[in-house]
Design a protein around this motif. Structure first.
Motif, PDB file in Angstrom:
ATOM      1  N   ARG A  10       0.844  -1.194   0.000  1.00  0.00           N
ATOM      2  CA  ARG A  10       0.000   0.000   0.000  1.00  0.00           C
ATOM      3  C   ARG A  10       0.881   1.245   0.000  1.00  0.00           C
ATOM      4  NH1 ARG A  10      -5.032   0.797   4.122  1.00  0.00           N
ATOM      5  NH2 ARG A  10      -6.067   2.260   2.777  1.00  0.00           N
ATOM      6  N   PHE A  11       0.316   2.378  -0.408  1.00  0.00           N
ATOM      7  CA  PHE A  11       1.032   3.646  -0.436  1.00  0.00           C
ATOM      8  C   PHE A  11       0.264   4.664   0.405  1.00  0.00           C
ATOM      9  CE2 PHE A  11       1.584   1.468  -4.503  1.00  0.00           C
ATOM     10  CZ  PHE A  11       2.958   1.283  -4.498  1.00  0.00           C
ATOM     11  N   LEU A  12       0.962   5.269   1.370  1.00  0.00           N
ATOM     12  CA  LEU A  12       0.328   6.256   2.247  1.00  0.00           C
ATOM     13  C   LEU A  12       1.056   7.588   2.158  1.00  0.00           C
ATOM     14  CD1 LEU A  12      -0.230   4.167   5.515  1.00  0.00           C
ATOM     15  CD2 LEU A  12      -1.899   4.649   3.694  1.00  0.00           C
ATOM     16  N   ARG A  13       0.299   8.647   2.343  1.00  0.00           N
ATOM     17  CA  ARG A  13       0.871   9.988   2.406  1.00  0.00           C
ATOM     18  C   ARG A  13       0.319  10.694   3.634  1.00  0.00           C
ATOM     19  NH1 ARG A  13      -0.343  13.062  -2.644  1.00  0.00           N
ATOM     20  NH2 ARG A  13       1.407  11.844  -3.416  1.00  0.00           N
ATOM     21  N   VAL A  14       1.205  11.375   4.344  1.00  0.00           N
ATOM     22  CA  VAL A  14       0.800  12.241   5.454  1.00  0.00           C
ATOM     23  C   VAL A  14       0.626  13.623   4.849  1.00  0.00           C
ATOM     24  CG1 VAL A  14       1.540  13.269   7.633  1.00  0.00           C
ATOM     25  CG2 VAL A  14       1.947  10.835   7.186  1.00  0.00           C
ATOM     26  N   TRP A  15      -0.615  14.114   4.896  1.00  0.00           N
ATOM     27  CA  TRP A  15      -0.957  15.362   4.219  1.00  0.00           C
ATOM     28  C   TRP A  15      -2.164  15.983   4.908  1.00  0.00           C
ATOM     29  CZ3 TRP A  15      -5.101  16.129   0.423  1.00  0.00           C
ATOM     30  CH2 TRP A  15      -4.988  17.323  -0.276  1.00  0.00           C
ATOM     31  N   PRO A  16      -2.073  17.250   5.299  1.00  0.00           N
ATOM     32  CA  PRO A  16      -3.212  17.873   5.970  1.00  0.00           C
ATOM     33  C   PRO A  16      -4.296  18.285   4.969  1.00  0.00           C
ATOM     34  CG  PRO A  16      -1.506  19.504   5.699  1.00  0.00           C
ATOM     35  CD  PRO A  16      -0.949  18.190   5.183  1.00  0.00           C
ATOM     36  N   TYR A  60      -4.227  22.764  11.556  1.00  0.00           N
ATOM     37  CA  TYR A  60      -4.475  23.089  10.149  1.00  0.00           C
ATOM     38  C   TYR A  60      -5.912  23.585   9.940  1.00  0.00           C
ATOM     39  CZ  TYR A  60      -4.734  22.713   5.118  1.00  0.00           C
ATOM     40  OH  TYR A  60      -4.910  23.010   3.791  1.00  0.00           O
ATOM     41  N   ASP A  61      -6.862  22.890  10.521  1.00  0.00           N
ATOM     42  CA  ASP A  61      -8.269  23.271  10.378  1.00  0.00           C
ATOM     43  C   ASP A  61      -8.541  24.661  10.937  1.00  0.00           C
ATOM     44  OD1 ASP A  61      -8.779  20.811   9.223  1.00  0.00           O
ATOM     45  OD2 ASP A  61      -9.774  19.965  10.975  1.00  0.00           O
ATOM     46  N   GLY A  62      -7.750  25.079  11.922  1.00  0.00           N
ATOM     47  CA  GLY A  62      -7.962  26.366  12.561  1.00  0.00           C
ATOM     48  C   GLY A  62      -7.330  27.547  11.859  1.00  0.00           C
ATOM     49  N   HIS A  63      -6.506  27.290  10.853  1.00  0.00           N
ATOM     50  CA  HIS A  63      -5.872  28.433  10.190  1.00  0.00           C
ATOM     51  C   HIS A  63      -6.860  29.115   9.245  1.00  0.00           C
ATOM     52  CE1 HIS A  63      -5.083  26.250   6.376  1.00  0.00           C
ATOM     53  NE2 HIS A  63      -4.742  27.426   5.880  1.00  0.00           N
ATOM     54  N   GLU A  64      -6.622  30.364   8.994  1.00  0.00           N
ATOM     55  CA  GLU A  64      -7.497  31.157   8.133  1.00  0.00           C
ATOM     56  C   GLU A  64      -6.985  31.093   6.700  1.00  0.00           C
ATOM     57  OE1 GLU A  64      -6.976  34.885  10.150  1.00  0.00           O
ATOM     58  OE2 GLU A  64      -8.609  34.455  11.544  1.00  0.00           O
ATOM     59  N   PRO A  65      -7.688  30.400   5.812  1.00  0.00           N
ATOM     60  CA  PRO A  65      -7.184  30.238   4.440  1.00  0.00           C
ATOM     61  C   PRO A  65      -7.079  31.544   3.665  1.00  0.00           C
ATOM     62  CG  PRO A  65      -9.406  29.363   4.642  1.00  0.00           C
ATOM     63  CD  PRO A  65      -8.960  29.733   6.022  1.00  0.00           C
ATOM     64  N   THR A  67      -5.801  34.182   4.855  1.00  0.00           N
ATOM     65  CA  THR A  67      -4.558  34.829   5.288  1.00  0.00           C
ATOM     66  C   THR A  67      -3.469  33.768   5.486  1.00  0.00           C
ATOM     67  OG1 THR A  67      -5.273  34.743   7.587  1.00  0.00           O
ATOM     68  CG2 THR A  67      -5.690  36.805   6.402  1.00  0.00           C
ATOM     69  N   PRO A  68      -3.061  33.108   4.402  1.00  0.00           N
ATOM     70  CA  PRO A  68      -2.091  32.019   4.533  1.00  0.00           C
ATOM     71  C   PRO A  68      -0.752  32.470   5.103  1.00  0.00           C
ATOM     72  CG  PRO A  68      -2.385  32.603   2.233  1.00  0.00           C
ATOM     73  CD  PRO A  68      -3.418  33.367   3.009  1.00  0.00           C
ATOM     74  N   GLU A  69      -0.426  33.746   4.976  1.00  0.00           N
ATOM     75  CA  GLU A  69       0.846  34.238   5.498  1.00  0.00           C
ATOM     76  C   GLU A  69       0.896  34.190   7.026  1.00  0.00           C
ATOM     77  OE1 GLU A  69      -1.970  37.637   5.312  1.00  0.00           O
ATOM     78  OE2 GLU A  69      -1.434  36.086   3.884  1.00  0.00           O
ATOM     79  N   LYS A  70      -0.235  34.053   7.687  1.00  0.00           N
ATOM     80  CA  LYS A  70      -0.276  33.986   9.153  1.00  0.00           C
ATOM     81  C   LYS A  70      -0.026  32.567   9.685  1.00  0.00           C
ATOM     82  CE  LYS A  70      -3.473  37.801   9.994  1.00  0.00           C
ATOM     83  NZ  LYS A  70      -4.770  38.144  10.618  1.00  0.00           N
ATOM     84  N   PHE A  71      -0.076  31.581   8.812  1.00  0.00           N
ATOM     85  CA  PHE A  71       0.077  30.198   9.245  1.00  0.00           C
ATOM     86  C   PHE A  71       1.551  29.809   9.224  1.00  0.00           C
ATOM     87  CE2 PHE A  71      -0.302  25.522   8.590  1.00  0.00           C
ATOM     88  CZ  PHE A  71      -1.019  25.226   9.729  1.00  0.00           C
ATOM     89  N   ASP A  72       1.985  29.052  10.224  1.00  0.00           N
ATOM     90  CA  ASP A  72       3.367  28.582  10.297  1.00  0.00           C
ATOM     91  C   ASP A  72       3.520  27.314   9.448  1.00  0.00           C
ATOM     92  OD1 ASP A  72       5.944  27.837  10.907  1.00  0.00           O
ATOM     93  OD2 ASP A  72       5.551  27.449  13.030  1.00  0.00           O
ATOM     94  N   TRP A  73       3.650  27.495   8.139  1.00  0.00           N
ATOM     95  CA  TRP A  73       3.734  26.369   7.211  1.00  0.00           C
ATOM     96  C   TRP A  73       4.955  25.499   7.482  1.00  0.00           C
ATOM     97  CZ3 TRP A  73      -0.423  25.270   4.511  1.00  0.00           C
ATOM     98  CH2 TRP A  73      -1.333  26.283   4.217  1.00  0.00           C
TER      99      TRP A  73
END
Length: 135
Positions: A10-16, A60-65, A67-73
């Motif tokens: 199987r192939f899995l990816r961790v991705w928000p 991730y769910d709590g970030h404001e899409p 204003t992506p610059e406010k999220f600690d990517w």
């Protein structure tokens, strides 16, 4: 290619992604298709790891899409990388795990990139997701 695919079940990816588990069953490594979300109940994971995945997703769910610059990517990606390493230890060698496209997480926690073999840059930095045309 057939030898590569044959060594994994199987192939899995961790991705928000919004309201997800953060674990996805991709059709093949590096696929642009996220595949189906894997619910925690379908993988025998330690409760501590499940709680860490949930906390990562809540962040991730709590970030404001809008204003992506406010999220600690970068910080979020580092945590995701740790989750991918711990997931790999839990699922074992017969399941491929990646956090970045075409960068396999190995059972010892190191990674192996297939990107250079395909002529792709090591960095997969691309523009952040957009909302109504705003980057």
């Amino acid at each position: 290619e057939e030898h590569f695919f044959a060594k994994y079940d199987r192939f899995l990816r961790v991705w928000p992604e919004w309201s997800s588990s953060g674990i996805w069953s991709v059709p093949y490594p590096g696929s642009r298709n996220a595949g189906g979300m894997v619910d925690y109940q379908y993988r025998p994971l330690p409760s501590e790891l499940v709680e860490r995945f949930k906390a990562w997703q809540v962040e991730y769910d709590g970030h404001e899409p809008w204003t992506p610059e406010k999220f600690d990517w970068d910080g979020h990606a580092r945590i995701g990388g740790g989750l991918a390493r711990d997931l790999k230890r839990c699922v074992g060698p017969s399941i491929y795990v990646e956090h970045r496209e075409l960068v396999e997480v190995l059972i010892d926690g190191t990674t192996h990139s297939y990107r250079p073999l395909l002529g792709l840059p090591e960095s997969d930095q691309k523009p952040r997701r957009t909302v109504q045309g705003v980057t």
